[in-house]
Design a protein around this motif. Structure first.
Motif, PDB file in Angstrom:
ATOM      1  N   GLY A 199      54.190-121.062  43.662  1.00 17.15           N
ATOM      2  CA  GLY A 199      55.192-122.109  43.508  1.00 17.15           C
ATOM      3  C   GLY A 199      54.544-123.470  43.345  1.00 17.15           C
ATOM      4  O   GLY A 199      53.321-123.613  43.447  1.00 17.15           O
ATOM      5  N   ILE A 200      55.396-124.465  43.095  1.00 18.96           N
ATOM      6  CA  ILE A 200      54.931-125.848  42.932  1.00 18.96           C
ATOM      7  C   ILE A 200      55.751-126.737  43.847  1.00 18.96           C
ATOM      8  O   ILE A 200      56.982-126.650  43.874  1.00 18.96           O
ATOM      9  N   VAL A 201      55.073-127.589  44.614  1.00 19.04           N
ATOM     10  CA  VAL A 201      55.759-128.514  45.521  1.00 19.04           C
ATOM     11  C   VAL A 201      56.504-129.555  44.693  1.00 19.04           C
ATOM     12  O   VAL A 201      55.907-130.254  43.871  1.00 19.04           O
ATOM     13  N   PHE A 207      61.946-132.923  57.144  1.00 20.47           N
ATOM     14  CA  PHE A 207      62.120-131.600  57.734  1.00 20.47           C
ATOM     15  C   PHE A 207      61.326-130.506  57.038  1.00 20.47           C
ATOM     16  O   PHE A 207      61.431-129.344  57.398  1.00 20.47           O
ATOM     17  N   GLY A 208      60.522-130.867  56.027  1.00 21.04           N
ATOM     18  CA  GLY A 208      59.717-129.856  55.367  1.00 21.04           C
ATOM     19  C   GLY A 208      59.414-130.192  53.918  1.00 21.04           C
ATOM     20  O   GLY A 208      59.445-131.356  53.505  1.00 21.04           O
ATOM     21  N   ALA A 209      59.114-129.156  53.139  1.00 23.47           N
ATOM     22  CA  ALA A 209      58.745-129.336  51.733  1.00 23.47           C
ATOM     23  C   ALA A 209      59.534-128.370  50.862  1.00 23.47           C
ATOM     24  O   ALA A 209      59.709-127.199  51.212  1.00 23.47           O
ATOM     25  N   PHE A 210      60.014-128.867  49.715  1.00 21.46           N
ATOM     26  CA  PHE A 210      60.719-128.020  48.750  1.00 21.46           C
ATOM     27  C   PHE A 210      59.723-127.512  47.718  1.00 21.46           C
ATOM     28  O   PHE A 210      58.889-128.267  47.201  1.00 21.46           O
ATOM     29  N   VAL A 211      59.821-126.209  47.423  1.00 21.61           N
ATOM     30  CA  VAL A 211      58.890-125.561  46.503  1.00 21.61           C
ATOM     31  C   VAL A 211      59.681-124.868  45.399  1.00 21.61           C
ATOM     32  O   VAL A 211      60.612-124.105  45.672  1.00 21.61           O
TER      33      VAL A 211
END
Length: 469
Positions: A199-201, A207-211
């Motif tokens: 995946g790619i950030v 609250f976190g990271a979307f990938v």
């Protein structure tokens, strides 16, 4: 000429006529190069017939032709009259205007070079004509730096073509959304619990990271970024970074995908036997305080507990400050329980060096001087050293019945004790004050007798008297 030839010619002409009717302006077709002349490149487009492309469209920057007979090409239909005319790329002038008008009607993508940033978006050059792409239409999400696109050649969709090409509006986002939708269909087939995917950030949050997994996005919560403590997602990741994640949960109804980077790091406790030893002095980061002590990060994903009983009152404030600052502190490892994944800690003795293996003076039969930690109804707890607190039961205190132990043995006062037993790997130490006092009296008596014997005192006379009898 035979009678059948006119029929064959008519059939061929009819087939060509039908082929030309089968294509429409703006349609993208694929074909094979069958002939090259000084001005044109002729292409066989299969059942659709024969077509041609202006040779100049297929030249590279050095003026060399980029295709040969037999090569496959893809082009856009720009005319369907007596002949099928194709365009491999948009040209200057009137032809560009015609092609852009067709692109606006049909949705065929066009190539454009981003010339610069202007108010509200970008100026894009398409076939020699100026066009406009709003900021909101350049990417699926807001871009980090608007200047990053300047000078790049990208594909766009023409969303508006007016005033004979003087008012052209483009969208790259529309093409990206379509590509993402197609990719999402393929990605859905792969997304299953425990699946490991690239995946790619795409963005970072509190609250976190979307990938992006390929048209579909998942969330890596803060707790799943790493075994090591991570304060901010930006400490671990950056937007645009390629990562490999594991699917933890999939909520089809809500469309939520929960991902993990931590799950692919391996078990952090596997490193403990080779890195940590009991009674070893190490440095760790004070991470969080609770009512029963302070948790200290010893290795990424491995915390130890510095129990409140191991924190002297005069150092409690300093410990709270260390937690607030996330500071490193020197601790000694008291006990390691791999089965329960617990590490018990004590503050390292002053002057102890990191990596030093502390020797223990606590042994069965040893007489030691300890410090009273607290008095309980069942006895007195005495601190013998870092991580070593033993119990003197009431029966071993050597006091009279009804004695007030809290007054006799205030916290912080010294007490001599004899070690009766060590159990559970040193976590339970049984002590006796009464036997320590008796041992001390016996030692004093022995010393007195020896001293008297040397001086010829009563002890010697009595000895001689006994020997002479």
């Amino acid at each position: 000429m035979s009678e059948s030839e006119p029929e064959e010619d008519f059939a061929a002409l009819f087939a060509q006529h039908e082929a030309r009717r089968a294509v429409e302006r703006g349609q993208v077709v694929k074909g094979r190069v069958i002939q090259i002349s000084e001005e044109h490149v002729f292409v066989d487009v299969g059942g659709k017939g024969e077509a041609w492309i202006d040779r100049a469209e297929l030249l590279d920057d050095q003026g060399q032709l980029k295709v040969r007979v037999g090569d496959d090409v893809e082009a856009t239909v720009v005319a369907t009259g007596d002949e099928i005319r194709l365009s491999h790329r948009l040209r200057q002038g009137a032809q560009a205007r015609d092609a852009l008008a067709i692109a606006a009607q049909t949705g065929v993508p066009v190539e454009g070079r981003v010339a610069g940033v202007i108010k509200g978006g970008y100026e894009v050059t398409v076939g020699g004509l100026r066009a406009f792409c709003p900021f909101s239409q350049m990417e699926l999400r807001r871009v980090e730096s608007e200047q990053d696109y300047v000078g790049r050649v990208l594909e766009f969709r023409v969303t508006k073509f007016a005033e004979s090409g003087r008012n052209i509006v483009l969208s790259r986002r529309a093409l990206l959304e379509e590509a993402a939708a197609k990719a999402a269909e393929e990605t859905r087939k792969k997304i299953l619990p425990d699946a490991v995917l690239p995946g790619i950030v795409t963005s970072l949050a509190d609250f976190g990271a979307f990938v992006d997994l390929g048209g579909l996005q998942g969330l890596v919560p803060m707790s799943e970024l790493s075994h090591a403590r991570v304060e901010r997602a930006s400490d671990r990741l950056r937007v645009g970074e390629h990562v490999t994640v594991k699917v933890l949960r999939l909520d089809q109804e809500k469309g939520k995908i929960t991902l993990s980077l931590k799950a692919l790091e391996g078990d952090p406790w596997a490193a403990v036997p080779g890195r940590l030893r009991e009674r070893q002095v190490v440095r760790g980061r004070a991470m969080r305080a609770t009512e029963f002590g302070v948790f200290v990060e010893l290795l990424p994903g491995v915390d130890g507990l510095l129990h409140t009983s191991e924190i002297p009152r005069h150092r409690a404030g300093a410990m709270r400050e260390a937690v607030t600052a996330g500071a490193e502190i020197a601790v000694m490892i008291v006990n390691i329980d791999l089965a329960k994944r617990r590490v018990a800690l004590a503050l390292a003795p002053e002057g102890a060096a990191v990596g030093e293996q502390m020797e223990s003076a606590v042994a069965v039969g040893a007489v030691l001087t300890g410090t009273v930690d607290r008095v309980e109804s069942f006895g007195v707890l005495v601190r013998l050293g870092p991580g070593q607190t033993g119990l003197v039961p009431n029966a071993e205190l050597g006091t009279t019945r009804g004695a007030d132990h809290r007054k006799m043995f205030p916290a912080g006062s010294e007490m001599k004790v004899l070690v009766l037993g060590i159990e559970e790997g040193g976590r339970r130490i049984r002590l006796s004050r009464e036997k320590a006092l008796a041992h001390e009296e016996h030692a004093e008596t022995e010393a007195y007798l020896k001293d008297s014997a040397k001086k010829g005192g009563f002890g010697m006379t009595l000895g001689d008297f006994l020997k002479g009898r």
